[in-house]
Design an enzyme around this catalytic site. Structure first.
Site, PDB file in Angstrom:
ATOM      1  N   ASP A  53      -8.336  -2.782  -8.393  1.00 51.31           N
ATOM      2  CA  ASP A  53      -7.967  -1.732  -7.443  1.00 51.31           C
ATOM      3  C   ASP A  53      -8.481  -0.379  -7.938  1.00 51.31           C
ATOM      4  OD1 ASP A  53      -6.711   0.087  -5.745  1.00 51.31           O
ATOM      5  OD2 ASP A  53      -4.875  -1.091  -5.627  1.00 51.31           O
ATOM      6  N   CYS A 106       0.858  -1.187   0.000  1.00 53.27           N
ATOM      7  CA  CYS A 106       0.000   0.000   0.000  1.00 53.27           C
ATOM      8  C   CYS A 106       0.899   1.244   0.000  1.00 53.27           C
ATOM      9  CB  CYS A 106      -0.935  -0.069   1.216  1.00 53.27           C
ATOM     10  SG  CYS A 106      -2.121   1.258   1.428  1.00 53.27           S
ATOM     11  N   HIS A 122      -7.204  -3.903  -4.186  1.00 51.89           N
ATOM     12  CA  HIS A 122      -6.201  -3.330  -3.292  1.00 51.89           C
ATOM     13  C   HIS A 122      -6.149  -4.157  -2.006  1.00 51.89           C
ATOM     14  CE1 HIS A 122      -3.605   0.070  -2.262  1.00 51.89           C
ATOM     15  NE2 HIS A 122      -4.052  -0.065  -1.030  1.00 51.89           N
TER      16      HIS A 122
END
Length: 239
Positions: free
Chosen positions: A176, A121, A208
């Site tokens: 994502d 991330c 994600h």
């Protein structure tokens, strides 16, 4: 993870100590890995990644990049609370903390050439920026954003891509919503202009956070393949 339990340590930094988690392998140390946190702090997921790396033979160090704000750890729904903490981060502060973790590994006998950096991330973007800033053994980005627009006062990943000094692997999910597929493809092309090997892998059914078992977006098949590719890169580059 029971046999590889993270230990909390304090590592020297240029503006004080940096809290971190570390995990030691049980046998020969194949190399070292700096693990860069998610946007939610040093979560259980990051501790698990560090333990998984130790099980594979690598000493792992995960610095707490939020230490200037008290090292908070947020839940995956605490988006409003984590915003100010992320907003207070700077590129210089992040680089100092990452370098402190690399130095910690070096003090234990693992030089930078046998050190990798892996981020998730927000941490995926940090891993990429580090790979463009200094040569290491390997770098892996799991769904790191900031591709077209820089974060923390840093250039965008597209701007940094030609300057990569470390072999790099990027792992992204097509579902994502935070990172458009078109930008991922732009990054693939830009990274090909670097003087080191680079690779981008896209997972059509992944969102994600697909590598995090604690999130609803966890995708076992994509996660397993991404981890296999990660360990393959570490084996090639670190030993």
């Amino acid at each position: 993870m029971a046999d590889f339990i993270p230990t909390r340590i304090e590592i020297p930094g240029p503006d004080g100590t940096v809290p971190a988690l570390t995990v030691e392998p049980s046998g020969e140390v194949r190399g070292g890995v700096v693990v860069i946190q998610e946007a939610f702090g040093l979560t259980g997921h990051i501790a698990q990644v560090a333990a998984d790396l130790a099980e594979a033979g690598y000493r792992a160090v995960a610095p707490a990049l939020f230490h200037r704000s008290g090292s908070p750890v947020f839940g995956y729904d605490d988006l409003a609370e984590l915003g100010p903490v992320i907003g207070a981060m700077t590129g210089d502060g992040i680089a100092a903390d990452v370098d402190a973790a690399i130095s910690e590994l070096a003090r234990g006998g693992v030089e930078p050439g046998r050190t990798a950096i892996i981020g998730f991330c927000m941490g995926g973007s940090v891993a990429f920026a580090t790979a463009a800033r200094r040569p290491l053994g390997a770098a892996v980005t799991y769904y790191g954003g900031g591709i077209a627009e820089g974060r923390f006062g840093l250039p965008s990943l597209l701007e940094m891509a030609p300057d990569l000094e470390t072999p790099w692997l990027g792992l992204y999910g097509d579902l994502d919503a935070h990172i458009p597929v078109a930008e991922v493809e732009q990054l693939r092309h830009a990274a090909q202009g670097a003087d080191v090997p680079t690779e981008v892998v896209r997972y059509p059914d992944a969102d994600h956070g697909f590598h995090c078992r604690d999130r609803s977006s966890f995708h076992p098949a994509s996660s397993a393949d991404a981890w296999r590719r990660t360990l393959d890169l570490l084996t090639r580059q670190l030993g």
